[in-house]
Design a protein around this motif. Structure first.
Motif, PDB file in Angstrom:
ATOM      1  N   UNK A   1       0.833  -1.195   0.000  1.00 42.98           N
ATOM      2  CA  UNK A   1       0.000   0.000   0.000  1.00 42.98           C
ATOM      3  C   UNK A   1       0.862   1.237   0.000  1.00 42.98           C
ATOM      4  N   UNK A   2       0.355   2.324   0.579  1.00 44.76           N
ATOM      5  CA  UNK A   2       1.158   3.531   0.714  1.00 44.76           C
ATOM      6  C   UNK A   2       2.208   3.280   1.782  1.00 44.76           C
ATOM      7  N   UNK A   3       3.269   4.088   1.779  1.00 45.34           N
ATOM      8  CA  UNK A   3       4.333   3.870   2.763  1.00 45.34           C
ATOM      9  C   UNK A   3       3.820   4.053   4.183  1.00 45.34           C
ATOM     10  N   UNK A   4       2.826   4.960   4.375  1.00 48.81           N
ATOM     11  CA  UNK A   4       2.268   5.153   5.720  1.00 48.81           C
ATOM     12  C   UNK A   4       1.540   3.907   6.205  1.00 48.81           C
ATOM     13  N   UNK A   5       0.760   3.288   5.306  1.00 49.49           N
ATOM     14  CA  UNK A   5       0.004   2.081   5.679  1.00 49.49           C
ATOM     15  C   UNK A   5       0.943   0.923   6.012  1.00 49.49           C
ATOM     16  N   UNK A   6       1.944   0.744   5.165  1.00 51.76           N
ATOM     17  CA  UNK A   6       2.886  -0.359   5.394  1.00 51.76           C
ATOM     18  C   UNK A   6       3.743  -0.082   6.615  1.00 51.76           C
ATOM     19  N   UNK A   7       4.122   1.183   6.813  1.00 52.27           N
ATOM     20  CA  UNK A   7       4.877   1.557   8.019  1.00 52.27           C
ATOM     21  C   UNK A   7       4.154   1.096   9.277  1.00 52.27           C
ATOM     22  N   UNK A   8       2.867   1.406   9.334  1.00 53.07           N
ATOM     23  CA  UNK A   8       2.084   1.077  10.524  1.00 53.07           C
ATOM     24  C   UNK A   8       2.034  -0.429  10.755  1.00 53.07           C
ATOM     25  N   UNK A   9       1.825  -1.174   9.679  1.00 55.04           N
ATOM     26  CA  UNK A   9       1.757  -2.632   9.796  1.00 55.04           C
ATOM     27  C   UNK A   9       3.094  -3.226  10.212  1.00 55.04           C
ATOM     28  N   UNK A  10       4.184  -2.724   9.598  1.00 57.68           N
ATOM     29  CA  UNK A  10       5.523  -3.250   9.895  1.00 57.68           C
ATOM     30  C   UNK A  10       5.988  -2.841  11.280  1.00 57.68           C
ATOM     31  N   UNK A  11       5.697  -1.600  11.679  1.00 51.84           N
ATOM     32  CA  UNK A  11       6.119  -1.138  13.000  1.00 51.84           C
ATOM     33  C   UNK A  11       5.486  -1.980  14.105  1.00 51.84           C
ATOM     34  N   UNK A  12       4.217  -2.334  13.926  1.00 52.13           N
ATOM     35  CA  UNK A  12       3.548  -3.202  14.905  1.00 52.13           C
ATOM     36  C   UNK A  12       4.233  -4.558  14.949  1.00 52.13           C
ATOM     37  N   UNK A  13       4.576  -5.090  13.781  1.00 46.57           N
ATOM     38  CA  UNK A  13       5.258  -6.390  13.708  1.00 46.57           C
ATOM     39  C   UNK A  13       6.634  -6.328  14.345  1.00 46.57           C
ATOM     40  N   UNK A  14       7.336  -5.210  14.167  1.00 41.24           N
ATOM     41  CA  UNK A  14       8.671  -5.061  14.757  1.00 41.24           C
ATOM     42  C   UNK A  14       8.610  -5.155  16.275  1.00 41.24           C
ATOM     43  N   UNK A  15       7.593  -4.483  16.864  1.00 42.13           N
ATOM     44  CA  UNK A  15       7.443  -4.533  18.316  1.00 42.13           C
ATOM     45  C   UNK A  15       7.179  -5.946  18.802  1.00 42.13           C
TER      46      UNK A  15
ATOM     47  N   UNK B   1      10.803  -7.100   6.600  1.00 37.76           N
ATOM     48  CA  UNK B   1      11.495  -6.370   5.551  1.00 37.76           C
ATOM     49  C   UNK B   1      10.520  -5.423   4.900  1.00 37.76           C
ATOM     50  N   UNK B   2      11.019  -4.292   4.410  1.00 33.63           N
ATOM     51  CA  UNK B   2      10.138  -3.298   3.809  1.00 33.63           C
ATOM     52  C   UNK B   2      10.828  -2.585   2.657  1.00 33.63           C
ATOM     53  N   UNK B   3      10.079  -2.361   1.583  1.00 34.23           N
ATOM     54  CA  UNK B   3      10.606  -1.638   0.441  1.00 34.23           C
ATOM     55  C   UNK B   3       9.691  -0.498   0.060  1.00 34.23           C
TER      56      UNK B   3
END
Length: 234
Positions: A102-116, A163-165
């Motif tokens: 999705x947009x970088x903001x949407x993926x950021x939110x999903x990945x940041x939760x996973x990182x925690x 991982x994120x691109x």
């Protein structure tokens, strides 16, 4: 007079040489600015089997694209870093690979939760180590297309690595140049600007994930139950 003429000729020669040097370096400078196509990471051995699942942020649907599962399985097979799971094998996959886009903001939110969740899980399992440094943050604008991959343990449900691109303009050329073209074409990714950007974003995300091999290897895996052997007749 002769001296003045000689000086003038020398000055013209210097100017000509300078112009020639600038002209020769111009193509090199322009070439240097060109974005090099991203390369898929290669691994000597597979880190385990994977089952690819669609995550909570399915931005590909907004771009009228199909599921990226075939694409990610192609990346895994071509890189040699993971082996796509065969459902008919009778054994569970070593890892679940959860994909988002999705947009970088949407993926950021999903990945940041996973990182925690990954950080908590690795600390609890005793596997926390140098690999934790790979969980870096990413920002971006909505015009950019982003993709994320989360590697999960099917035994515990914990996130092991992410991982994120993020891509603003794709550098990939489609049409048989890559072994995973078929995976991209299967979902129509090679036919649109957003699709090509998303393919590159997934390649970048996959490369980041594959780079965390030390952390992935340190996480205990569930061993399948072994059936008890029948006692010999007496």
């Amino acid at each position: 007079m002769k001296k003045t003429l000689s000086n003038a000729i020398s000055s013209l020669a210097i100017i000509a040489l300078a112009a020639s040097a600038m002209s020769a370096s111009a193509p090199a400078m322009a070439k240097k600015k060109k974005k090099e196509p991203v390369q898929l990471t290669q691994c000597d051995t597979s880190m385990g089997t994977i089952a690819v699942l669609e995550g909570d942020t399915q931005g590909w649907t907004e771009y009228d694209l199909g599921s990226p599962r075939a694409l990610v399985n192609s990346l895994a097979a071509e890189s040699g870093c993971f082996t796509p799971h065969n459902p008919t094998s009778g054994t569970p996959a070593d890892f679940l690979m959860n994909v988002v886009a999705g947009s970088s903001e949407e993926v950021d939110q999903s990945i940041e939760t996973a990182k925690g969740l990954a950080m908590d899980g690795l600390v609890l399992s005793g596997a926390a180590g140098s690999g934790l440094g790979m969980f870096g943050g990413f920002g971006g604008k909505k015009k950019r297309v982003a993709a994320g991959i989360k590697l999960l343990s099917p035994a515990s449900g914990l996130t092991i690595a992410t991982g994120q691109g993020v891509v603003k303009k794709s550098s990939l050329n489609f049409g048989g140049a890559y072994a995973w073209d078929a995976g991209a074409s299967a979902a129509g990714y090679g036919d649109s600007k957003k699709g090509k950007m998303l393919v590159e974003a997934f390649v970048i995300a996959f490369n980041q994930l594959a780079a965390q091999g030390e952390t992935i290897a340190s996480v205990p895996r569930a061993t399948p139950a072994v059936a008890s052997q029948p006692h010999a007749a007496t």
